[in-house]
Enzyme design. Structure first.
Site, PDB file in Angstrom:
ATOM      1  N   LYS A 112      30.502  35.687  31.781  1.00  8.14           N
ATOM      2  CA  LYS A 112      30.025  36.125  33.122  1.00  8.14           C
ATOM      3  C   LYS A 112      30.154  37.485  33.410  1.00  8.14           C
ATOM      4  CE  LYS A 112      32.441  35.015  37.067  1.00  8.14           C
ATOM      5  NZ  LYS A 112      32.465  36.337  37.778  1.00  8.14           N
ATOM      6  N   ASN A 113      31.429  38.136  32.947  1.00  9.44           N
ATOM      7  CA  ASN A 113      31.753  39.334  33.640  1.00  9.44           C
ATOM      8  C   ASN A 113      31.232  40.275  32.689  1.00  9.44           C
ATOM      9  OD1 ASN A 113      32.933  38.078  35.672  1.00  9.44           O
ATOM     10  ND2 ASN A 113      34.981  38.825  35.103  1.00  9.44           N
ATOM     11  N   ARG A 130      40.104  44.218  48.219  1.00 10.63           N
ATOM     12  CA  ARG A 130      39.223  44.508  47.011  1.00 10.63           C
ATOM     13  C   ARG A 130      38.197  45.796  47.325  1.00 10.63           C
ATOM     14  NH1 ARG A 130      37.177  39.659  43.506  1.00 10.63           N
ATOM     15  NH2 ARG A 130      37.042  41.096  41.951  1.00 10.63           N
ATOM     16  N   ARG A 154      30.339  29.086  40.079  1.00  6.72           N
ATOM     17  CA  ARG A 154      30.063  30.420  40.144  1.00  6.72           C
ATOM     18  C   ARG A 154      30.434  31.094  38.484  1.00  6.72           C
ATOM     19  NH1 ARG A 154      32.738  34.529  43.831  1.00  6.72           N
ATOM     20  NH2 ARG A 154      31.725  36.101  42.234  1.00  6.72           N
TER      21      ARG A 154
HETATM   22  C1  UD1 Z   1      36.908  42.488  37.639  1.00  2.00           C
HETATM   23  C2  UD1 Z   1      36.305  41.192  37.273  1.00  2.00           C
HETATM   24  C3  UD1 Z   1      37.369  39.992  37.974  1.00  2.00           C
HETATM   25  C4  UD1 Z   1      38.725  40.541  37.489  1.00  2.00           C
HETATM   26  C5  UD1 Z   1      39.279  41.816  37.791  1.00  2.00           C
HETATM   27  C6  UD1 Z   1      40.456  42.434  37.137  1.00  2.00           C
HETATM   28  C7  UD1 Z   1      33.933  41.094  37.169  1.00  2.00           C
HETATM   29  C8  UD1 Z   1      32.780  40.874  38.137  1.00  2.00           C
HETATM   30  N1  UD1 Z   1      35.203  40.733  37.640  1.00  2.00           N
HETATM   31  O1  UD1 Z   1      36.769  42.809  38.807  1.00  2.00           O
HETATM   32  O2  UD1 Z   1      37.019  38.901  37.514  1.00  2.00           O
HETATM   33  O3  UD1 Z   1      39.962  39.655  38.088  1.00  2.00           O
HETATM   34  O4  UD1 Z   1      38.062  42.572  37.092  1.00  2.00           O
HETATM   35  O5  UD1 Z   1      40.336  42.240  35.855  1.00  2.00           O
HETATM   36  O6  UD1 Z   1      33.985  41.665  36.061  1.00  2.00           O
HETATM   37  N2  UD1 Z   1      40.495  48.945  42.779  1.00  2.00           N
HETATM   38  C9  UD1 Z   1      40.560  50.021  43.612  1.00  2.00           C
HETATM   39  N3  UD1 Z   1      39.305  50.837  44.061  1.00  2.00           N
HETATM   40  C10 UD1 Z   1      38.257  50.338  43.512  1.00  2.00           C
HETATM   41  C11 UD1 Z   1      38.220  49.360  42.423  1.00  2.00           C
HETATM   42  C12 UD1 Z   1      39.302  48.600  42.021  1.00  2.00           C
HETATM   43  O7  UD1 Z   1      41.432  50.236  44.325  1.00  2.00           O
HETATM   44  O8  UD1 Z   1      37.341  51.006  43.594  1.00  2.00           O
HETATM   45  C13 UD1 Z   1      41.651  48.187  42.426  1.00  2.00           C
HETATM   46  C14 UD1 Z   1      41.636  46.741  42.888  1.00  2.00           C
HETATM   47  O9  UD1 Z   1      41.742  46.352  44.271  1.00  2.00           O
HETATM   48  C15 UD1 Z   1      42.422  46.092  41.869  1.00  2.00           C
HETATM   49  C16 UD1 Z   1      42.388  46.990  40.695  1.00  2.00           C
HETATM   50  O10 UD1 Z   1      41.737  48.099  41.136  1.00  2.00           O
HETATM   51  O11 UD1 Z   1      43.685  46.090  42.324  1.00  2.00           O
HETATM   52  C17 UD1 Z   1      41.441  46.537  39.350  1.00  2.00           C
HETATM   53  O12 UD1 Z   1      40.313  46.016  39.921  1.00  2.00           O
HETATM   54  P1  UD1 Z   1      38.994  45.908  39.028  1.00  2.00           P
HETATM   55  O13 UD1 Z   1      39.411  45.953  37.592  1.00  2.00           O
HETATM   56  O14 UD1 Z   1      38.089  47.168  39.810  1.00  2.00           O
HETATM   57  O15 UD1 Z   1      38.111  44.514  39.391  1.00  2.00           O
HETATM   58  P2  UD1 Z   1      36.770  43.893  39.550  1.00  2.00           P
HETATM   59  O16 UD1 Z   1      35.849  45.099  38.640  1.00  2.00           O
HETATM   60  O17 UD1 Z   1      36.235  44.000  40.931  1.00  2.00           O
END
Ligand code: UD1
Length: 419
Positions: A22-23, A121, A397
């Site tokens: 999915k991701n 998030r 999902r």
């Molecule tokens: C993706 C995955 C999710 C997984 C996560 C971590 C998808 C659709 N989802 O989520 O299943 O749990 O990676 O492996 O691929 N952060 C910030 N600012 C930002 C973006 C992120 O502070 O703009 C922080 C987040 O709060 C978190 C960390 O960075 O603490 C990592 O998040 P991120 O890798 O971005 O997760 P997602 O891409 O949302």
């Protein structure tokens, strides 16, 4: 609403095929927006999140169709450069359309995702990345409005490893003028899959698999064509089902390399793990299991998306185990539900201490998010008497044919409609 009923299970025994990730499919679908024409993705799973992304692409003006596990995205009619709140709030990954729309059309309006069940998030890193590429970013009325006559290459260093920000900025940079360097890029396999898909579209990207991605912008991309990678979290979840039931489970059609950190933890707990070129088998039938301490960290470390499922396993393993989630320190909605089944868990900040080994007893519980739902199924599998899990739309999902696959392994699970 659909719910699951599980009744105390013996050891699972059997093999399942793992679906596409999915991701990885989600950013691949968004990437299609970078080119005019019909992009193709194969090995795509049938999941609610795919439907949400398809609905969003249709709102934008695309045609989304295809056959079994094949997704075709025709972007010829894409002209509505907006992602509405109704779709973004049900799936944060909708935010992925922002980078491609901005890069190709020079503007996009995408709803802010807001919080989710386990924390705020944020998307600040995505936005800072677009600003670095020269976009004007305004947040107004709950929407992010971005404009740029032409994105320009930049040197971007992410302060933390973010899958979403890396993929979004990477997609945008493929059509920027000049060279973009993304430092401290995420190295999750789903990023590699996105890079491969963009390469199939004619993008120029160097550094695949490393923390530094160098993208030389091109004027135009062609439609993409490629298969998605196997879902490492689905595979890990079924192996965890084998472990918690003290059974034997083989997952086929996987990339064992993507599972290394998870397999290492399963071995440390005491399971026998064998690995082939595209399969993994876990055998816990005659194993003496022991407690472990783990930290969920970015890839190649133990994934946060397996943290809840591992916790269910550890509630059944004698001794004191510790799980720390350094990525999402609020991601513990499953703890209170596991306690309803009799688990002994203390939660302090981002760390859960599990006093394992006491037997679980069935109870009605609630699925609170995707991976927490899977954790509840695992616990319900081995709890004595019946466990009913409500709100399993969370699970739908991200897991394809979940109960059928579990039944194939001998799991006593049925879906029913809650009154
Ligand atoms: C993706 C995955 C999710 C997984 C996560 C971590 C998808 C659709 N989802 O989520 O299943 O749990 O990676 O492996 O691929 N952060 C910030 N600012 C930002 C973006 C992120 O502070 O703009 C922080 C987040 O709060 C978190 C960390 O960075 O603490 C990592 O998040 P991120 O890798 O971005 O997760 P997602 O891409 O949302």
């Amino acid at each position: 609403m659909d719910a699951f009923r599980l009744s105390g299970n013996g050891p699972l025994d059997g093999a399942v095929d793992i679906s596409g990730a999915k991701n990885a499919v989600l950013p691949m679908m968004a990437s299609a927006l970078l080119a005019e024409g019909i992009s193709e993705i194969t090995n795509a799973p049938h999941l609610k999140d795919m439907k949400t992304m398809s609905d969003l692409l249709r709102v934008i003006g695309c045609r989304v169709f295809g056959g079994k596990n094949q997704l075709l995205v025709d972007t010829t009619g894409a002209d509505h450069l907006e992602a509405p709140y109704e779709l973004v709030k049900t799936m944060r990954a909708s935010f992925y359309v922002l980078g491609p729309l901005l890069a190709r059309f020079g503007r996009a309006r995408v709803s802010l995702p807001g919080g989710c069940a386990w924390g705020p998030r944020p998307v600040d890193l995505h936005l800072k990345g677009f600003e670095a590429l020269g976009a004007k970013v305004v947040v107004t009325h709950g929407y992010v409005e971005t404009t740029a006559e032409k994105l320009r290459g930049a040197n971007i260093t992410f302060p933390i490893s973010s899958v979403g920000a890396t993929a979004n900025v990477l997609m945008a940079a493929t059509l920027a003028e000049g060279t973009t360097v993304i430092n401290n890029a995420a190295v999750e396999p789903e990023i590699d899959a996105t890079v491969d898909y963009l390469l199939s579209m004619g993008a120029q990207i160097e550094g695949r698999g490393s923390r530094t991605l160098t993208i030389t912008g091109v004027e135009k991309l062609q439609p993409g064509k490629g298969a998605t990678i196997p879902d490492r979290i689905e595979a890990g979840t079924f192996l965890a089902a084998g472990l918690i039931s003290r059974g034997r489970v083989r997952v086929n059609k996987v990339d064992p390399q993507h599972l290394e950190a998870v397999l290492e933890v399963f071995r440390e707990i005491g399971a026998q793990v064998s690995v082939g070129s595209d399969w993994v088998e876990l055998d816990a039938r005659d194993s003496d299991l022991q407690a472990v301490s783990i930290k969920a960290i970015p890839y190649p470390g133990f994934p946060t998306d397996m943290q809840a499922q591992l916790m269910s396993v550890l509630t059944t393993v004698p001794g004191i185990s510790v799980i720390q989630d350094t990525i999402y320190n609020d991601r513990f909605m499953h703890v209170s539900e596991l306690k309803r089944l009799g688990a002994k868990i203390e939660l302090q900040g981002d760390t859960a201490t599990i006093h394992g080994g006491s037997s679980l007893t069935g109870a009605p519980v609630m699925a609170s998010d995707l991976r927490a739902s899977a954790a509840m199924v695992l616990a319900g599998l081995v709890a004595s008497s019946t466990t009913e899990i409500s709100r399993i739309y969370h699970l739908d999902r991200g897991y394809e044919n979940f109960e059928q696959k579990l039944q194939q392994l001998g799991g006593k699970i049925e879906r029913f409609v809650e009154q």
